[in-house]
Design an enzyme around this catalytic site. Structure first.
Site, PDB file in Angstrom:
ATOM      1  N   PRO A 157       0.820  -1.219   0.000  1.00 18.03           N
ATOM      2  CA  PRO A 157       0.000   0.000   0.000  1.00 18.03           C
ATOM      3  C   PRO A 157       0.856   1.272   0.000  1.00 18.03           C
ATOM      4  O   PRO A 157       0.359   2.344  -0.310  1.00 18.03           O
ATOM      5  CB  PRO A 157      -0.809  -0.101   1.298  1.00 18.03           C
ATOM      6  CG  PRO A 157      -0.740  -1.524   1.707  1.00 18.03           C
ATOM      7  CD  PRO A 157       0.552  -2.067   1.167  1.00 18.03           C
TER       8      PRO A 157
ATOM      9  N   GLU B  33       2.299  -8.193   8.437  1.00 15.80           N
ATOM     10  CA  GLU B  33       2.290  -6.722   8.562  1.00 15.80           C
ATOM     11  C   GLU B  33       3.193  -6.049   7.547  1.00 15.80           C
ATOM     12  O   GLU B  33       3.184  -4.839   7.414  1.00 15.80           O
ATOM     13  CB  GLU B  33       2.702  -6.274   9.972  1.00 15.80           C
ATOM     14  CG  GLU B  33       1.902  -6.885  11.110  1.00 15.80           C
ATOM     15  CD  GLU B  33       0.433  -7.122  10.780  1.00 15.80           C
ATOM     16  OE1 GLU B  33      -0.280  -6.127  10.531  1.00 15.80           O
ATOM     17  OE2 GLU B  33       0.004  -8.295  10.787  1.00 15.80           O
TER      18      GLU B  33
ATOM     19  N   ARG C 208      -2.339  -7.447 -21.356  1.00 16.42           N
ATOM     20  CA  ARG C 208      -3.185  -6.945 -22.445  1.00 16.42           C
ATOM     21  C   ARG C 208      -2.407  -6.136 -23.469  1.00 16.42           C
ATOM     22  O   ARG C 208      -2.844  -5.972 -24.607  1.00 16.42           O
ATOM     23  CB  ARG C 208      -4.315  -6.076 -21.881  1.00 16.42           C
ATOM     24  CG  ARG C 208      -5.262  -6.828 -20.967  1.00 16.42           C
ATOM     25  CD  ARG C 208      -6.307  -5.916 -20.362  1.00 16.42           C
ATOM     26  NE  ARG C 208      -7.304  -5.464 -21.338  1.00 16.42           N
ATOM     27  CZ  ARG C 208      -7.299  -4.308 -21.960  1.00 16.42           C
ATOM     28  NH1 ARG C 208      -6.337  -3.440 -21.730  1.00 16.42           N
ATOM     29  NH2 ARG C 208      -8.242  -3.992 -22.825  1.00 16.42           N
TER      30      ARG C 208
ATOM     31  N   ASP D 164      -9.609   1.091 -25.382  1.00 15.04           N
ATOM     32  CA  ASP D 164     -10.296   0.929 -24.113  1.00 15.04           C
ATOM     33  C   ASP D 164     -10.282   2.202 -23.288  1.00 15.04           C
ATOM     34  O   ASP D 164      -9.568   3.134 -23.593  1.00 15.04           O
ATOM     35  CB  ASP D 164      -9.626  -0.178 -23.302  1.00 15.04           C
ATOM     36  CG  ASP D 164     -10.019  -1.536 -23.803  1.00 15.04           C
ATOM     37  OD1 ASP D 164     -11.230  -1.741 -24.006  1.00 15.04           O
ATOM     38  OD2 ASP D 164      -9.133  -2.371 -23.996  1.00 15.04           O
TER      39      ASP D 164
END
Ligand code: 4HQ
Length: 247
Positions: free
Chosen positions: A88, A115, A153, A168
């Site tokens: 994160p 953690e 992709r 897209d």
């Protein structure tokens, strides 16, 4: 393109990669996903990959040595591969990154549990840190799969010619225009007349208009990031004015 994944749960990768587009691409030899169990590089009877944090506190921390050994072994096979840490705290992964990373020969995804990682892993073993969004997951496996999917992709031949990575959402920084298929009427709602007109010029114009309108209404942050043509700017002003006069 070779994707190596270092994880404590290699089994998590089986089904997403064995379905649909990615599995076809792998069979065609366009890409290869190799999962590696981090525990294989751990030491001792219990093959420990985590330990308690110095300074105290809850939770466990991923030890650096098994990860260092694993990465050294993987890098021997693909010396040019970039090592990416899922966290994160990383740069938020976007379509732009997916396109850039698709140019690499190999990528090594480092997926953690618990953690987090001993800080020295970041300092010496990793080329880039990526987050897939501001929420907390139980591990880095899903973020790695998300990135592998988005990157794949862009590899030549992975998408059929009917669906192109270039048309897209986000390819031009705008959201997609609304799509319709049969029937012409559904639950009292009809398909916009222009799409049935057969006038391809008018249809292209309407679609561009809808892209601009949608992006302005739902993701104004995206509009501020891209360079609009004079024509687009005029269209947007016209749409904004017509909406104001409706209120
Ligand atoms: N985690 N984007 C904690 C994430 C995450 C995210 C991965 C949870 C790493 C140790 N990773 N582990 N969001 O939430 O990438």
């Amino acid at each position: 393109m070779i994707f190596d994944v270092l994880t404590l749960f290699p089994g998590m990768f089986a089904s997403p990669l064995q379905e649909s587009i990615l599995s076809r691409a792998a069979k065609q030899g366009l890409l290869q996903v190799r999962t590696h169990c981090l525990r294989d590089w751990a030491e001792g009877k219990h093959q420990t990959t985590d330990d308690t944090p110095y300074g105290g506190g809850d939770g466990m921390v991923m030890k650096p040595e098994p990860i260092a050994r694993a990465l050294a072994a993987l890098k021997e096979q693909t010396p040019k591969a970039k090592v990416l840490l899922m966290t994160p705290q990383g740069t938020q992964f976007s379509q732009r990154h997916s396109k850039e990373l698709a140019k690499e020969e190999g990528l090594i995804f480092l997926c953690g549990r618990y953690e987090g990682f001993d800080e020295r892993i970041r300092q010496s073993l990793v080329d880039a840190e990526f987050s897939i969004g501001d929420y907390v997951l139980t591990g880095g496996e899903l973020p790695a799969m998300v990135m592998i999917d988005a990157i794949s992709r862009h590899l030549p031949g992975v998408l059929g010619c009917s669906s192109s990575a270039e048309t897209d959402s986000f390819s031009d920084g705008l959201l997609e225009y609304p799509q319709y298929t049969r029937p012409v009427e559904f639950n009292g709602m009809t398909v916009p007349q222009i799409l049935l007109s057969g006038d391809h010029g008018k249809i292209a114009q309407w679609r561009r208009e809808q892209q601009l309108l949608r992006t302005w209404q739902r993701r104004p942050d995206l509009l501020r990031k891209i360079k609009l043509s004079e024509e687009d700017k005029k269209t947007l002003e016209r749409l904004q004015q017509s909406l104001e006069s409706d209120n």
